[in-house]
Design an enzyme around this catalytic site. Structure first.
Site, PDB file in Angstrom:
ATOM      1  N   ASN A   1       0.864  -1.176   0.000  1.00 18.50           N
ATOM      2  CA  ASN A   1       0.000   0.000   0.000  1.00 18.50           C
ATOM      3  C   ASN A   1       0.902   1.228   0.000  1.00 18.50           C
ATOM      4  O   ASN A   1       1.463   1.587   1.032  1.00 18.50           O
ATOM      5  CB  ASN A   1      -0.902  -0.041   1.248  1.00 18.50           C
ATOM      6  CG  ASN A   1      -1.762   1.200   1.372  1.00 18.50           C
ATOM      7  OD1 ASN A   1      -1.782   2.056   0.475  1.00 18.50           O
ATOM      8  ND2 ASN A   1      -2.475   1.313   2.478  1.00 18.50           N
ATOM      9  N   TRP A   2       1.025   1.842  -1.160  1.00 18.78           N
ATOM     10  CA  TRP A   2       1.964   2.962  -1.291  1.00 18.78           C
ATOM     11  C   TRP A   2       1.439   4.227  -0.614  1.00 18.78           C
ATOM     12  O   TRP A   2       2.166   5.187  -0.463  1.00 18.78           O
ATOM     13  CB  TRP A   2       2.231   3.254  -2.772  1.00 18.78           C
ATOM     14  CG  TRP A   2       3.007   2.206  -3.514  1.00 18.78           C
ATOM     15  CD1 TRP A   2       3.308   0.930  -3.090  1.00 18.78           C
ATOM     16  CD2 TRP A   2       3.587   2.335  -4.823  1.00 18.78           C
ATOM     17  NE1 TRP A   2       4.032   0.279  -4.049  1.00 18.78           N
ATOM     18  CE2 TRP A   2       4.216   1.104  -5.133  1.00 18.78           C
ATOM     19  CE3 TRP A   2       3.628   3.352  -5.772  1.00 18.78           C
ATOM     20  CZ2 TRP A   2       4.879   0.889  -6.338  1.00 18.78           C
ATOM     21  CZ3 TRP A   2       4.279   3.152  -6.975  1.00 18.78           C
ATOM     22  CH2 TRP A   2       4.907   1.930  -7.258  1.00 18.78           C
ATOM     23  N   LYS A   3       0.172   4.206  -0.234  1.00 15.01           N
ATOM     24  CA  LYS A   3      -0.459   5.405   0.359  1.00 15.01           C
ATOM     25  C   LYS A   3      -0.184   6.617  -0.542  1.00 15.01           C
ATOM     26  O   LYS A   3      -0.157   6.456  -1.762  1.00 15.01           O
ATOM     27  CB  LYS A   3       0.016   5.587   1.802  1.00 15.01           C
ATOM     28  CG  LYS A   3      -0.214   4.310   2.628  1.00 15.01           C
ATOM     29  CD  LYS A   3      -0.063   4.486   4.105  1.00 15.01           C
ATOM     30  CE  LYS A   3      -0.313   3.134   4.781  1.00 15.01           C
ATOM     31  NZ  LYS A   3      -0.252   3.215   6.249  1.00 15.01           N
TER      32      LYS A   3
ATOM     33  N   HIS B   1      -9.516   0.803   4.852  1.00 18.27           N
ATOM     34  CA  HIS B   1      -8.266   1.064   5.574  1.00 18.27           C
ATOM     35  C   HIS B   1      -8.552   2.009   6.742  1.00 18.27           C
ATOM     36  O   HIS B   1      -9.392   2.905   6.634  1.00 18.27           O
ATOM     37  CB  HIS B   1      -7.236   1.677   4.626  1.00 18.27           C
ATOM     38  CG  HIS B   1      -5.872   1.696   5.217  1.00 18.27           C
ATOM     39  ND1 HIS B   1      -5.479   2.645   6.131  1.00 18.27           N
ATOM     40  CD2 HIS B   1      -4.814   0.857   5.056  1.00 18.27           C
ATOM     41  CE1 HIS B   1      -4.235   2.388   6.496  1.00 18.27           C
ATOM     42  NE2 HIS B   1      -3.812   1.316   5.859  1.00 18.27           N
TER      43      HIS B   1
ATOM     44  N   GLU C   1      -7.018   4.461   7.803  1.00 16.99           N
ATOM     45  CA  GLU C   1      -6.858   5.885   7.478  1.00 16.99           C
ATOM     46  C   GLU C   1      -8.107   6.419   6.794  1.00 16.99           C
ATOM     47  O   GLU C   1      -8.481   7.580   6.975  1.00 16.99           O
ATOM     48  CB  GLU C   1      -5.591   6.079   6.621  1.00 16.99           C
ATOM     49  CG  GLU C   1      -4.336   5.901   7.459  1.00 16.99           C
ATOM     50  CD  GLU C   1      -3.127   5.342   6.736  1.00 16.99           C
ATOM     51  OE1 GLU C   1      -3.072   5.391   5.498  1.00 16.99           O
ATOM     52  OE2 GLU C   1      -2.223   4.830   7.438  1.00 16.99           O
TER      53      GLU C   1
ATOM     54  N   GLU D   1      -5.242  -5.078  10.513  1.00 20.80           N
ATOM     55  CA  GLU D   1      -4.275  -4.000  10.709  1.00 20.80           C
ATOM     56  C   GLU D   1      -4.586  -3.272  12.014  1.00 20.80           C
ATOM     57  O   GLU D   1      -5.420  -2.355  12.026  1.00 20.80           O
ATOM     58  CB  GLU D   1      -4.349  -3.004   9.544  1.00 20.80           C
ATOM     59  CG  GLU D   1      -3.977  -3.588   8.211  1.00 20.80           C
ATOM     60  CD  GLU D   1      -3.402  -2.536   7.269  1.00 20.80           C
ATOM     61  OE1 GLU D   1      -2.305  -2.775   6.758  1.00 20.80           O
ATOM     62  OE2 GLU D   1      -4.021  -1.491   7.073  1.00 20.80           O
TER      63      GLU D   1
ATOM     64  N   GLY E   1       2.414   2.453  10.874  1.00 21.42           N
ATOM     65  CA  GLY E   1       3.312   3.601  10.748  1.00 21.42           C
ATOM     66  C   GLY E   1       4.003   3.980  12.040  1.00 21.42           C
ATOM     67  O   GLY E   1       4.627   5.038  12.133  1.00 21.42           O
TER      68      GLY E   1
ATOM     69  N   SER F   1       3.445  -1.982  10.399  1.00 19.80           N
ATOM     70  CA  SER F   1       4.899  -1.995  10.639  1.00 19.80           C
ATOM     71  C   SER F   1       5.535  -3.342  10.312  1.00 19.80           C
ATOM     72  O   SER F   1       6.423  -3.809  11.035  1.00 19.80           O
ATOM     73  CB  SER F   1       5.216  -1.579  12.081  1.00 19.80           C
ATOM     74  OG  SER F   1       4.800  -0.239  12.297  1.00 19.80           O
TER      75      SER F   1
ATOM     76  N   GLY G   1       2.924  -1.082   4.390  1.00 19.43           N
ATOM     77  CA  GLY G   1       2.943   0.353   4.122  1.00 19.43           C
ATOM     78  C   GLY G   1       4.374   0.817   3.878  1.00 19.43           C
ATOM     79  O   GLY G   1       4.944   0.580   2.818  1.00 19.43           O
ATOM     80  N   GLY G   2       4.974   1.438   4.891  1.00 20.81           N
ATOM     81  CA  GLY G   2       6.285   2.072   4.726  1.00 20.81           C
ATOM     82  C   GLY G   2       7.333   1.213   4.033  1.00 20.81           C
ATOM     83  O   GLY G   2       8.039   1.687   3.134  1.00 20.81           O
TER      84      GLY G   2
HETATM   85  P1  13P Z   1       2.987   0.507   7.796  1.00 18.80           P
HETATM   86  O1  13P Z   1       3.569  -0.755   7.219  1.00 18.80           O
HETATM   87  O2  13P Z   1       3.699   1.755   7.335  1.00 18.80           O
HETATM   88  O3  13P Z   1       2.825   0.423   9.262  1.00 18.80           O
HETATM   89  O4  13P Z   1       1.507   0.631   7.184  1.00 18.80           O
HETATM   90  C1  13P Z   1       0.665  -0.454   7.248  1.00 18.80           C
HETATM   91  C2  13P Z   1      -0.556  -0.160   6.466  1.00 18.80           C
HETATM   92  O5  13P Z   1      -1.336   0.699   6.818  1.00 18.80           O
HETATM   93  C3  13P Z   1      -0.758  -0.906   5.222  1.00 18.80           C
HETATM   94  O6  13P Z   1      -2.035  -0.695   4.708  1.00 18.80           O
END
Ligand code: 13P
Length: 253
Positions: free
Chosen positions: A9-11, A95, A97, A165, A171, A211, A232-233
């Site tokens: 997930n590149w956000k 998600h 977010e 999640e 994050g 994470s 994510g990251g």
């Molecule tokens: P991180 O891996 O940056 O914690 O993000 C996880 C995430 O929200 C994937 O959708």
């Protein structure tokens, strides 16, 4: 044996040049390896660029969100058929977010899941509790509510992936321990069985997200009910994402 599924997930990251380079680096790193389903979910602006970069590959393209109406006067929104038209095979729905920053409700997510499936997209549906909810002992109640918001017998189970999640792990660098994650995954699967039956639930992939990094992926992926990751990251660095995919592959070898 479930085939692991790792999605990045590149956000809200990456220019077109960065997107092209990252997608190509992932595809190059995966050549000759096919024990894991892999999806890249770039921002909308980079969908066609990434589609082009991975077009000869088994890597799937995914959206990060969509609206439930197919078209119309919905300024700023993107529909599920538009994602499919751009080359997407799947989409992330629900998600945390989207829930927290954009106020998306269960009622809305229910409609989005149906719209995505209708458009031919597979769905990665996210569930998970906040730190406050965990500390109040409400993890299972929250996850159950998130599942109940969208699950029903009209969904083809093979087209649905659940991503657990925990919000407190996203994050933050504070990942759930394998035991904490497995405990929730083992709670989710029987609930899937109630809706879809035991065999279908046994075949469904439940990803862990929050994470996930190269140094913790192996421990998480080794858990019996963890069938991949929503990253994510770490998915923004090709070598790190590839290391997580390798850990998922090793968990089934
Ligand atoms: P991180 O891996 O940056 O914690 O993000 C996880 C995430 O929200 C994937 O959708």
């Amino acid at each position: 044996m479930r085939r692991p599924f790792v999605a990045g997930n590149w956000k809200m990251h990456n220019t077109l040049a960065e997107a092209r380079a990252l997608a190509k680096a992932v595809w190059n790193g995966l050549r000759g390896k096919n024990r894991v389903d892999v999806a890249l979910c770039p921002p909308f602006t980079a969908l066609t660029t990434v589609a082009e970069a991975i077009k000869e590959s088994p890597v799937k393209l995914g959206g990060q969100n969509c609206y439930f109406e197919p078209k119309g006067a919905f300024t700023g929104e993107i529909s599920a058929p538009m994602l499919a038209d751009a080359g997407c095979a799947c989409v992330i729905i629900g998600h945390s977010e989207r829930r927290q920053v954009f106020g998306e409700t269960g009622e809305l997510l229910h409609k989005k899941v149906r719209a995505a499936l209708q458009a031919g997209l597979d769905v990665i549906y996210c569930v998970g509790e906040t730190l406050e909810e965990r500390e109040a002992g409400r993890t299972e109640a929250v996850v159950a509510r998130h599942l109940d918001e969208v699950l029903a017998g009209d969904i083809p189970p093979a087209r649905l992936t659940i991503a657990y999640e925990p919000v407190w792990a996203i994050g933050t660098g504070r990942t759930a321990t394998p035991e904490q994650a497995q405990e929730v995954h083992a709670f989710i699967r029987p609930r899937l069985a109630q809706v879809f039956g035991l065999d279908a639930a046994a075949a469904m992939r439940i990803q862990y997200g929050g994470s996930v990094k190269p140094n913790n992926a192996a421990g998480l992926m080794a858990c019996p009910d963890i069938d991949g990751a929503l990253v994510g990251g770490a998915c923004l660095v090709a070598a790190d994402f590839l290391a997580i995919i390798a850990a998922a592959a090793d968990s089934v070898s």
